[in-house]
Design an enzyme around this catalytic site. Structure first.
Site, PDB file in Angstrom:
ATOM      1  N   LEU A 133      -6.511  -0.646  -5.031  1.00 20.65           N
ATOM      2  CA  LEU A 133      -6.690  -0.132  -3.691  1.00 20.65           C
ATOM      3  C   LEU A 133      -7.981  -0.040  -3.585  1.00 20.65           C
ATOM      4  O   LEU A 133      -8.296  -0.115  -2.933  1.00 20.65           O
ATOM      5  CB  LEU A 133      -6.799   1.364  -3.625  1.00 20.65           C
ATOM      6  CG  LEU A 133      -4.824   1.388  -3.459  1.00 20.65           C
ATOM      7  CD1 LEU A 133      -4.570   2.794  -3.202  1.00 20.65           C
ATOM      8  CD2 LEU A 133      -4.081   0.547  -2.744  1.00 20.65           C
ATOM      9  N   ARG A 191      -5.544  -5.732 -14.551  1.00 26.41           N
ATOM     10  CA  ARG A 191      -5.924  -5.109 -13.241  1.00 26.41           C
ATOM     11  C   ARG A 191      -5.607  -4.008 -14.512  1.00 26.41           C
ATOM     12  O   ARG A 191      -5.362  -3.545 -15.592  1.00 26.41           O
ATOM     13  CB  ARG A 191      -4.802  -4.947 -12.629  1.00 26.41           C
ATOM     14  CG  ARG A 191      -5.743  -4.064 -11.652  1.00 26.41           C
ATOM     15  CD  ARG A 191      -4.430  -4.505 -10.721  1.00 26.41           C
ATOM     16  NE  ARG A 191      -3.493  -3.461 -10.797  1.00 26.41           N
ATOM     17  CZ  ARG A 191      -2.718  -1.938 -10.145  1.00 26.41           C
ATOM     18  NH1 ARG A 191      -3.281  -1.452  -9.544  1.00 26.41           N
ATOM     19  NH2 ARG A 191      -1.639  -2.008 -10.954  1.00 26.41           N
ATOM     20  N   ARG A 243      -2.067  -1.620 -19.757  1.00 25.16           N
ATOM     21  CA  ARG A 243      -0.474  -1.651 -19.161  1.00 25.16           C
ATOM     22  C   ARG A 243      -0.188  -2.953 -19.971  1.00 25.16           C
ATOM     23  O   ARG A 243       1.373  -2.911 -20.602  1.00 25.16           O
ATOM     24  CB  ARG A 243      -0.603  -2.289 -18.300  1.00 25.16           C
ATOM     25  CG  ARG A 243      -0.763  -0.493 -17.586  1.00 25.16           C
ATOM     26  CD  ARG A 243      -0.225  -1.156 -15.847  1.00 25.16           C
ATOM     27  NE  ARG A 243      -0.675  -0.148 -14.690  1.00 25.16           N
ATOM     28  CZ  ARG A 243      -0.969   0.575 -13.137  1.00 25.16           C
ATOM     29  NH1 ARG A 243      -1.405  -0.864 -12.219  1.00 25.16           N
ATOM     30  NH2 ARG A 243      -1.289   1.190 -12.570  1.00 25.16           N
ATOM     31  N   GLU A 294      -5.787   7.394 -16.144  1.00 28.46           N
ATOM     32  CA  GLU A 294      -4.517   6.701 -15.799  1.00 28.46           C
ATOM     33  C   GLU A 294      -5.129   5.492 -17.589  1.00 28.46           C
ATOM     34  O   GLU A 294      -5.706   5.603 -17.995  1.00 28.46           O
ATOM     35  CB  GLU A 294      -3.876   5.222 -15.367  1.00 28.46           C
ATOM     36  CG  GLU A 294      -3.833   6.752 -13.799  1.00 28.46           C
ATOM     37  CD  GLU A 294      -3.224   6.079 -12.698  1.00 28.46           C
ATOM     38  OE1 GLU A 294      -2.808   5.793 -11.615  1.00 28.46           O
ATOM     39  OE2 GLU A 294      -4.354   4.746 -12.256  1.00 28.46           O
ATOM     40  N   GLN A 338       1.710   4.213  -5.939  1.00 28.50           N
ATOM     41  CA  GLN A 338       1.746   6.079  -6.474  1.00 28.50           C
ATOM     42  C   GLN A 338       0.293   6.563  -7.126  1.00 28.50           C
ATOM     43  O   GLN A 338      -0.532   8.135  -6.376  1.00 28.50           O
ATOM     44  CB  GLN A 338       2.355   5.811  -7.610  1.00 28.50           C
ATOM     45  CG  GLN A 338       3.919   5.753  -7.258  1.00 28.50           C
ATOM     46  CD  GLN A 338       5.158   6.146  -7.896  1.00 28.50           C
ATOM     47  OE1 GLN A 338       5.060   5.450  -9.281  1.00 28.50           O
ATOM     48  NE2 GLN A 338       6.497   6.487  -7.819  1.00 28.50           N
ATOM     49  N   GLY A 339      -0.756   5.954  -8.534  1.00 28.10           N
ATOM     50  CA  GLY A 339      -1.337   6.290  -8.464  1.00 28.10           C
ATOM     51  C   GLY A 339      -2.875   6.742  -7.998  1.00 28.10           C
ATOM     52  O   GLY A 339      -3.082   7.976  -7.887  1.00 28.10           O
ATOM     53  N   GLY A 340      -3.699   5.873  -7.150  1.00 24.15           N
ATOM     54  CA  GLY A 340      -4.657   6.191  -6.536  1.00 24.15           C
ATOM     55  C   GLY A 340      -6.113   4.758  -6.474  1.00 24.15           C
ATOM     56  O   GLY A 340      -4.950   4.422  -6.711  1.00 24.15           O
ATOM     57  N   HIS A 385       4.324  -3.479 -14.991  1.00 24.72           N
ATOM     58  CA  HIS A 385       4.312  -1.943 -15.583  1.00 24.72           C
ATOM     59  C   HIS A 385       5.235  -1.587 -16.551  1.00 24.72           C
ATOM     60  O   HIS A 385       6.373  -1.973 -16.751  1.00 24.72           O
ATOM     61  CB  HIS A 385       4.500  -1.369 -13.934  1.00 24.72           C
ATOM     62  CG  HIS A 385       3.894  -0.064 -14.086  1.00 24.72           C
ATOM     63  ND1 HIS A 385       4.488   1.217 -14.724  1.00 24.72           N
ATOM     64  CD2 HIS A 385       2.751   0.487 -13.673  1.00 24.72           C
ATOM     65  CE1 HIS A 385       4.011   2.228 -14.813  1.00 24.72           C
ATOM     66  NE2 HIS A 385       2.488   1.978 -13.782  1.00 24.72           N
ATOM     67  N   THR A 392       0.631  -1.319  -0.170  1.00 28.14           N
ATOM     68  CA  THR A 392       0.024  -0.002   0.413  1.00 28.14           C
ATOM     69  C   THR A 392       0.702   1.352  -0.251  1.00 28.14           C
ATOM     70  O   THR A 392       0.885   2.530  -0.962  1.00 28.14           O
ATOM     71  CB  THR A 392      -0.798  -0.346   1.354  1.00 28.14           C
ATOM     72  OG1 THR A 392      -1.946  -1.205   1.376  1.00 28.14           O
ATOM     73  CG2 THR A 392      -1.872   1.698   1.065  1.00 28.14           C
ATOM     74  N   HIS A 405       4.505  -6.127 -11.376  1.00 26.05           N
ATOM     75  CA  HIS A 405       4.107  -5.274 -10.957  1.00 26.05           C
ATOM     76  C   HIS A 405       2.535  -5.205 -10.426  1.00 26.05           C
ATOM     77  O   HIS A 405       3.025  -5.032  -8.248  1.00 26.05           O
ATOM     78  CB  HIS A 405       3.874  -3.830 -12.050  1.00 26.05           C
ATOM     79  CG  HIS A 405       2.779  -2.890 -10.841  1.00 26.05           C
ATOM     80  ND1 HIS A 405       3.393  -1.518  -9.773  1.00 26.05           N
ATOM     81  CD2 HIS A 405       1.762  -1.696 -11.509  1.00 26.05           C
ATOM     82  CE1 HIS A 405       2.641  -1.022  -9.377  1.00 26.05           C
ATOM     83  NE2 HIS A 405       1.564  -1.043 -10.403  1.00 26.05           N
TER      84      HIS A 405
END
Length: 507
Positions: A382, A376, A280, A117, A49-51, A233, A45, A341
């Site tokens: 998250l 994903r 990705r 993204e 970086q992204g959210g 990634h 966690t 990733h």
């Protein structure tokens, strides 16, 4: 000695801690013990970086769009019921974090500043600059420490689950400071152990990501699924060494950065009309194809045309990290390479996070919910952790009871008078394992390399399993065993799958 608790949580990331906070609040008379193998704040966690991807601006976005983006990215293997549930519950879970004190970025109008993204058709990523994970970990740890009935034990490494008649009764746990193996008896055990990145030579995961929960669950005969679906990634900062590498967030491409070969060619438009904003898996494969053609070791991310002030405000950590290694991003391109990733598969769970072993639950990256399918969608992880920790909490709020056990269900684990294994064996074998997985089980695979990897992994597993018996148990020894077992799960699943989809490509 047996320590009894109502709930045992293994892992201290967003999944485990949010569950613990909620169940502790609901049942102040019950005890929750959290064990984590490193410092309490060290988790996957923390490095996000992204959210969190959620629908927030309902004038421009809606649930159906987010659901559709997730299904497209998952390439036909998502569970539609799960996708709908997670997407629709997401906004409530983000508001919960805000209520606890999370500071997410806002725009001039005072609304959440939503990023975009790869794979998303709309801006819907809630973030805190380029270190959202640090902010989330901060507030959930603060909330955890406010709960008087939560005990958080850092530097405690879970070795094995205690399972009788397909029911989990707790876990054997190594106290890393005293080297004592402890017995924790729990009515319910929740695995929230994160990812598996350290099995690869190049990974964006921290050094703790050794697949411990998945390996333990596999040894406990829990169902494991979709281990072949490894997300790489596309843009990790290139380094020559085999170690965790720094992630250049996908949001940088969403901000307008271009991918180029060393000769300056912007190549992504040759592969996908979305260019740098393709999902990705497509970007990673495109980079691999370019590197095979050029024989280069990396490609480059070009930010030189972007607004300097806006970039530094949006991505302060990325800007600083690049500067530390001598890259001034407004004059220099950033060397990048695909790196492991995220794992889309893991411990199979139902809609309530229940595994196939009774009283054992899993959430977060170690679980396989059906949300991600074959690949994903960015920042859905998250989100998944938040929603499933809530599902487990609600389910157990209605299913609280004591397990009837016998004393002989909990056998002591004595480690007396055994020699210490040479630490060089563990470090050397780990490096060999990471090289093998990087070379034979990467972005593009083939059955010759996969079968070769399987043979070597089986040799290592036999060796290390014997060492577990013959030598004093250490965290590092068990991590190596777990990485070997997880690698075997990945390789075996990759050999079995014949159809290419999502992040999986076999030629």
């Amino acid at each position: 000695m047996i320590t009894e608790t109502d709930y045992l949580v293994i892992g201290s990331g967003i999944a485990g801690l949010t569950f613990a906070i909620k169940i502790a609040t609901q049942f102040p008379e019950k005890t929750i013990i959290i064990v984590t193998k490193s410092a309490e704040e060290e988790s996957n966690t923390k490095y996000a970086q992204g959210g969190i991807a959620v629908v927030h601006n309902f004038e421009e976005d809606n649930f159906n769009m987010h659901i559709n983006d997730t299904l497209i990215c998952g390439d036909g293997l998502c569970n539609l019921e799960v996708v709908e549930m997670v997407v629709k519950d997401g906004p409530k879970r983000v508001l919960e974090l805000i209520d606890w004190g999370a500071n997410f970025d806002k725009n001039i109008a005072g609304n959440l500043d939503l990023g975009r993204e790869g794979g998303h058709t709309k801006n819907r990523v809630v973030h805190h600059k380029d270190h959202t994970g640090i902010e989330i970990e901060r507030i959930i740890l603060e909330e955890t420490h406010r709960s008087k009935n939560i005990i958080l034990l850092d530097f405690h490494f879970a070795l094995e689950l205690i399972v009788k008649n397909n029911r989990c009764l707790g876990s054997y746990v190594l106290n890393e400071k005293t080297n004592e193996i402890l017995i924790f008896k729990a009515d319910f055990t929740i695995l929230a152990t994160g990812g598996i990145g350290q099995v690869y030579g190049h990974t964006t995961n921290p050094i703790i990501a050794t697949g411990d929960g998945i390996a333990m669950a596999n040894r406990a005969k829990a169902k494991i699924m979709d281990m072949e679906f490894i997300q790489f990634h596309p843009t990790a900062l290139y380094t020559k060494e085999h170690k965790s590498t720094f992630l250049i967030s996908e949001a940088v491409r969403g901000f307008g950065a271009y991918l180029r070969t060393k000769n300056g060619k912007r190549f992504m438009l040759d592969y996908d009309s979305r260019g740098e904003l393709a999902s990705r898996d497509i970007v990673s494969r495109s980079i691999v194809k370019e590197l095979k053609k050029s024989k280069d070791v990396c490609v480059y991310l070009d930010c030189t045309h972007l607004d300097l002030a806006a970039f530094k405000k949006q991505f302060p950590v990325i800007y600083s990290r690049c500067k530390e290694v001598g890259i001034e991003i407004f004059f220099n391109w950033i060397p990048v390479v695909p790196a492991q990733h995220y794992l889309c598969g893991g411990i199979s769970v139902d809609l309530n996070g229940q595994t196939t072993v009774a009283n054992l639950f899993a959430c977060g990256e170690c679980s396989r919910t059906g949300l991600h399918g074959a690949n994903r969608l960015a920042s859905n992880s998250l989100l998944e952790a938040l929603v499933y920790s809530e599902r487990i909490y609600r389910h157990l709020s209605e299913a609280s009871f004591k397990i009837e056990t016998r004393k002989d269900d909990f056998l002591s684990w004595h480690e007396s008078d055994k020699p210490i294994l040479d630490e060089h064996y563990i470090s050397d074998t780990t490096m060999l394992l990471q090289s093998l997985m990087q070379q034979n089980v990467g972005v593009v695979r083939n059955n010759i390399d996969l079968n070769s990897a399987k043979r070597q992994l089986e040799i290592w597993k036999k060796e290390v399993s014997k060492m577990i018996v013959d030598y004093t148990i250490t965290k590092e020894m068990y991590e190596l065993l777990n990485m070997i077992e997880v690698s075997l799960l990945i390789v075996t699943a990759s050999i079995s799958r014949d159809q290419n989809c999502g992040g999986f490509v076999k030629i």
